[in-house]
Design a protein around this motif. Structure first.
Motif, PDB file in Angstrom:
ATOM      1  N   LYS A  65       0.830  -1.205   0.000  1.00  0.00           N
ATOM      2  CA  LYS A  65       0.000   0.000   0.000  1.00  0.00           C
ATOM      3  C   LYS A  65       0.868   1.262   0.000  1.00  0.00           C
ATOM      4  O   LYS A  65       0.585   2.217  -0.727  1.00  0.00           O
ATOM      5  CB  LYS A  65      -0.916  -0.014   1.219  1.00  0.00           C
ATOM      6  CG  LYS A  65      -1.998   1.010   1.178  1.00  0.00           C
ATOM      7  CD  LYS A  65      -2.990   0.788   2.296  1.00  0.00           C
ATOM      8  CE  LYS A  65      -4.187   1.691   2.152  1.00  0.00           C
ATOM      9  NZ  LYS A  65      -5.195   1.449   3.171  1.00  0.00           N
ATOM     10  N   GLU A 103     -14.100  -9.597  -6.741  1.00  0.00           N
ATOM     11  CA  GLU A 103     -15.200  -8.883  -6.095  1.00  0.00           C
ATOM     12  C   GLU A 103     -16.311  -9.808  -5.610  1.00  0.00           C
ATOM     13  O   GLU A 103     -16.863  -9.612  -4.525  1.00  0.00           O
ATOM     14  CB  GLU A 103     -15.764  -7.826  -7.043  1.00  0.00           C
ATOM     15  CG  GLU A 103     -16.628  -6.836  -6.311  1.00  0.00           C
ATOM     16  CD  GLU A 103     -16.628  -5.468  -6.942  1.00  0.00           C
ATOM     17  OE1 GLU A 103     -17.605  -4.755  -6.707  1.00  0.00           O
ATOM     18  OE2 GLU A 103     -15.677  -5.122  -7.646  1.00  0.00           O
ATOM     19  N   ASP A 141      -8.469  -5.890   0.053  1.00  0.00           N
ATOM     20  CA  ASP A 141      -8.173  -4.524   0.462  1.00  0.00           C
ATOM     21  C   ASP A 141      -9.251  -4.090   1.445  1.00  0.00           C
ATOM     22  O   ASP A 141     -10.397  -3.856   1.061  1.00  0.00           O
ATOM     23  CB  ASP A 141      -8.150  -3.617  -0.764  1.00  0.00           C
ATOM     24  CG  ASP A 141      -7.823  -2.175  -0.425  1.00  0.00           C
ATOM     25  OD1 ASP A 141      -7.598  -1.877   0.767  1.00  0.00           O
ATOM     26  OD2 ASP A 141      -7.783  -1.350  -1.349  1.00  0.00           O
ATOM     27  N   GLY A 143      -9.683  -1.382   2.971  1.00  0.00           N
ATOM     28  CA  GLY A 143     -10.180  -0.029   2.735  1.00  0.00           C
ATOM     29  C   GLY A 143     -11.405  -0.042   1.837  1.00  0.00           C
ATOM     30  O   GLY A 143     -12.310   0.785   1.969  1.00  0.00           O
ATOM     31  N   LYS A 144     -11.448  -0.984   0.918  1.00  0.00           N
ATOM     32  CA  LYS A 144     -12.599  -1.122   0.022  1.00  0.00           C
ATOM     33  C   LYS A 144     -13.682  -2.005   0.635  1.00  0.00           C
ATOM     34  O   LYS A 144     -14.854  -1.885   0.292  1.00  0.00           O
ATOM     35  CB  LYS A 144     -12.154  -1.720  -1.318  1.00  0.00           C
ATOM     36  CG  LYS A 144     -11.242  -0.811  -2.100  1.00  0.00           C
ATOM     37  CD  LYS A 144     -10.778  -1.465  -3.379  1.00  0.00           C
ATOM     38  CE  LYS A 144      -9.810  -0.559  -4.123  1.00  0.00           C
ATOM     39  NZ  LYS A 144      -9.224  -1.239  -5.289  1.00  0.00           N
ATOM     40  N   MET A 148     -18.288  -1.830   1.867  1.00  0.00           N
ATOM     41  CA  MET A 148     -19.136  -2.973   1.487  1.00  0.00           C
ATOM     42  C   MET A 148     -19.863  -3.536   2.701  1.00  0.00           C
ATOM     43  O   MET A 148     -21.053  -3.835   2.638  1.00  0.00           O
ATOM     44  CB  MET A 148     -18.273  -4.091   0.887  1.00  0.00           C
ATOM     45  CG  MET A 148     -18.410  -4.325  -0.553  1.00  0.00           C
ATOM     46  SD  MET A 148     -17.430  -5.793  -0.932  1.00  0.00           S
ATOM     47  CE  MET A 148     -16.943  -5.331  -2.551  1.00  0.00           C
TER      48      MET A 148
END
Length: 159
Positions: A65, A103, A141, A143-144, A148
């Motif tokens: 990162k 995903e 990740d 952060g993503k 969600m």
């Protein structure tokens, strides 16, 4: 073979191959792991005298990162040569990280973690994230993933 041994084996091979760029990145990885060992040792917890695979994966994820952010900054500053060097370091580091989940796999992992923790509202987001970090360190990740998790918990109508 544990992560530390894999890094050391790759380091020795890079020395034999005289791959200077790869060798310098592997030395950085080794130094980060040793720094973490020293920090843990200083805390007084004798059982955790050296970090395990999960901590090494966290270190590698953090290093990746950092380099992604540096590459972006170098590109914005017009230093494409330095950005390319950062990307080369990322590729070496990523060799030791597990395969990243796509995903769909991330979404199903989030649903499974919500079910496993019995999360019913946004207040349980920490439990869900803890569950995901315990099972999927280095594979997604976070952060993503946070948004969600929040979306799925809010979709239940408990925001």
């Amino acid at each position: 073979m544990d992560m530390r041994a894999r890094v050391n084996t790759a380091l020795k091979q890079a020395m034999k191959d005289k791959a200077a760029d790869r060798l310098s990145t592997l030395r950085l990885i080794n130094a980060a792991i040793k720094d973490r060992d020293i920090a843990v040792r200083g805390s007084g917890d004798e059982e955790a005298a050296c970090c395990g695979d999960a901590e090494v994966l966290a270190i590698l994820g953090k290093m990746t990162k950092q380099r992604q952010e540096s590459a972006r900054a170098y590109e914005e500053g017009g230093r494409l040569d330095l950005a390319e060097r950062e990307r080369q370091e990322i590729s070496v580091i990523e060799e030791f990280l597990p395969k990243q989940l796509d995903e769909d796999e991330v979404e199903s992992a989030v649903r499974a973690a919500i079910t496993a923790t019995g999360a019913g509202s946004i207040r349980d987001m920490g439990k869900v994230m803890g569950e995901l970090k315990a099972r999927y360190t280095g594979q997604m990740d976070f952060g993503k993933v946070g948004p969600m998790v929040k979306d799925q918990l809010c979709a239940a109508g408990n925001c």
